[in-house]
Design a protein around this motif. Sequence first.
Motif, short mmCIF file in Angstrom:
data_model
loop_
_atom_site.label_atom_id
_atom_site.label_comp_id
_atom_site.label_asym_id
_atom_site.label_seq_id
_atom_site.Cartn_x
_atom_site.Cartn_y
_atom_site.Cartn_z
N LYS A 277 56.78 39.75 66.00
CA LYS A 277 56.57 41.10 66.55
C LYS A 277 55.22 41.68 66.15
CE LYS A 277 61.51 42.20 66.62
NZ LYS A 277 62.59 43.05 66.04
N GLY A 278 54.45 40.90 65.37
CA GLY A 278 53.12 41.34 64.97
C GLY A 278 53.05 42.04 63.64
N GLU A 279 54.16 42.11 62.93
CA GLU A 279 54.18 42.80 61.64
C GLU A 279 53.57 41.90 60.57
OE1 GLU A 279 57.51 44.58 58.50
OE2 GLU A 279 58.05 44.24 60.60
N GLU A 280 52.83 42.49 59.65
CA GLU A 280 52.28 41.73 58.52
C GLU A 280 53.36 41.62 57.44
OE1 GLU A 280 48.62 41.77 55.25
OE2 GLU A 280 48.75 43.34 56.79
N VAL A 281 53.73 40.38 57.15
CA VAL A 281 54.78 40.13 56.17
C VAL A 281 54.14 39.48 54.95
CG1 VAL A 281 56.98 39.01 55.69
CG2 VAL A 281 56.48 39.83 58.00
N THR A 282 54.39 40.03 53.79
CA THR A 282 53.88 39.48 52.53
C THR A 282 55.05 39.17 51.61
OG1 THR A 282 53.70 41.65 51.46
CG2 THR A 282 51.80 40.89 52.75
N GLN A 283 54.75 38.51 50.52
CA GLN A 283 55.82 38.20 49.56
C GLN A 283 56.45 39.47 49.03
OE1 GLN A 283 55.58 38.20 45.62
NE2 GLN A 283 57.80 38.05 45.92
N GLU A 284 55.63 40.49 48.85
CA GLU A 284 56.13 41.74 48.28
C GLU A 284 57.12 42.45 49.21
OE1 GLU A 284 52.68 40.43 46.14
OE2 GLU A 284 52.98 40.78 48.30
N ASN A 285 56.92 42.37 50.53
CA ASN A 285 57.84 43.06 51.43
C ASN A 285 58.79 42.11 52.16
OD1 ASN A 285 56.46 41.89 53.58
ND2 ASN A 285 55.29 43.73 54.09
N SER A 286 58.81 40.85 51.73
CA SER A 286 59.64 39.84 52.40
C SER A 286 61.08 39.82 51.93
CB SER A 286 59.03 38.45 52.19
OG SER A 286 59.14 38.07 50.82
N GLY A 287 61.31 40.30 50.71
CA GLY A 287 62.64 40.20 50.13
C GLY A 287 62.88 38.88 49.44
N MET A 288 61.81 38.07 49.31
CA MET A 288 61.92 36.76 48.66
C MET A 288 61.28 36.78 47.29
SD MET A 288 60.93 34.08 51.69
CE MET A 288 61.35 34.37 53.41
N SER A 289 61.75 35.88 46.43
CA SER A 289 61.08 35.68 45.14
C SER A 289 59.77 34.93 45.38
CB SER A 289 61.97 34.87 44.21
OG SER A 289 62.12 33.53 44.70
N LYS A 290 58.95 34.84 44.34
CA LYS A 290 57.68 34.12 44.49
C LYS A 290 57.91 32.66 44.83
CE LYS A 290 54.89 37.09 41.46
NZ LYS A 290 54.06 37.17 40.23
N GLY A 291 58.91 32.05 44.19
CA GLY A 291 59.21 30.65 44.47
C GLY A 291 59.69 30.44 45.89
N GLU A 292 60.59 31.33 46.36
CA GLU A 292 61.09 31.23 47.74
C GLU A 292 59.95 31.43 48.74
OE1 GLU A 292 65.55 32.91 48.10
OE2 GLU A 292 64.13 34.31 47.18
N TRP A 293 59.08 32.41 48.47
CA TRP A 293 57.96 32.67 49.38
C TRP A 293 57.02 31.48 49.45
CZ3 TRP A 293 56.80 35.91 53.13
CH2 TRP A 293 55.47 36.02 53.55
N ARG A 294 56.75 30.86 48.30
CA ARG A 294 55.86 29.70 48.29
C ARG A 294 56.45 28.56 49.13
NH1 ARG A 294 55.66 29.18 43.22
NH2 ARG A 294 57.22 27.54 42.96
N GLU A 295 57.75 28.34 48.99
CA GLU A 295 58.40 27.29 49.78
C GLU A 295 58.42 27.64 51.26
OE1 GLU A 295 62.22 26.88 47.99
OE2 GLU A 295 61.41 26.15 46.08
N PHE A 296 58.66 28.90 51.56
CA PHE A 296 58.68 29.37 52.95
C PHE A 296 57.33 29.18 53.60
CE2 PHE A 296 58.09 33.24 55.74
CZ PHE A 296 58.86 32.77 56.80
N MET A 297 56.28 29.55 52.91
CA MET A 297 54.95 29.37 53.46
C MET A 297 54.60 27.91 53.61
SD MET A 297 54.08 32.35 54.18
CE MET A 297 52.42 31.98 54.76
#
Length: 301
Positions: A277-297
């Motif tokens: 939808k064009g929204e900027e999603v970051t680890q801080e506003n994703s609801g994920m931990s740093k480890g989850e975000w790293r794996e997701f990316m």
Amino acid sequence: MPLTSEQQAEIDDLRSTTQPTLRAVAPGAEKHLYTAHPVLDHGFVRMVDYMGDDAAICQAARVSYGKGTKSVQNDEGLIRYLMRHWHSTPFEMCEIKLHVKLPVFVARQWIRHRTANVNEYSARYSILDREFYIPAPDALAAQSVVNNQGRGEALSGDEAQRVLRYLTDDAMRCYDHYEEMISQDGQQGLARELARMNLPANIYTQWYWKVDLHNLLHFLRLRADAHAQYEIRVYADAICSIVRDWVPFAYSAFEDYRLGGATLSATALACIQRMLKGEEVTQENSGMSKGEWREFMGVLE
């Protein structure tokens, strides 16, 4: 040398002897029967027996008789549907029996997959050979700084040479003491079941491992993954080459949906929808931990 001359002679004899059969035969599996595929420095994987093929999976899914096929295209589509929707029992209709020679520490990882039938070489009854897994220099790596159970950069120079020397010298010294303890030359000789405790974890053992296709694919999904330990991953890769020929439709679906696919959490899926939808999603506003975000990316990249 992965195979002894006696083992190779046995394999040559088995491959030269054929028997008539009325059971389903998979041509891709037949070419692998009894053939030893070298793995690591002294190990191997060889197919000893198998049951079923792609048609057997479809037959079980349709609960029909005879070949159970409507057409090749229908069979492939059905198998992909079964794989896509995580069906299991049709794949359990196929089984494979493998003879594997592997280091003990790899066997200890492997045996955690408890959905197979295993019979291992007995060090209580027999004397283990003086064969140890010594890693190639490029397989020697430091501890990972981001993964507590992974590897980092390869060791180099004097440190790598020192580690290789320790691995070789310690293994040989342990085996020397093992032989000395069980020897009955001028002494009673320690029981083999006790003497084996002094052997290092890199000594080679062997076993027969029989498993159905559903549980085999689960094993391969974990052990053929890039994050699996190298020493067990190369065995999984060798098995993949056999399964690819044995059940090509099932393996192709497995490769697409499991090895090459990814499972996303509800949180990760919501992040993708927000990104679309064009929204900027970051680890801080994703609801994920740093480890989850790293794996997701890592999946997205």
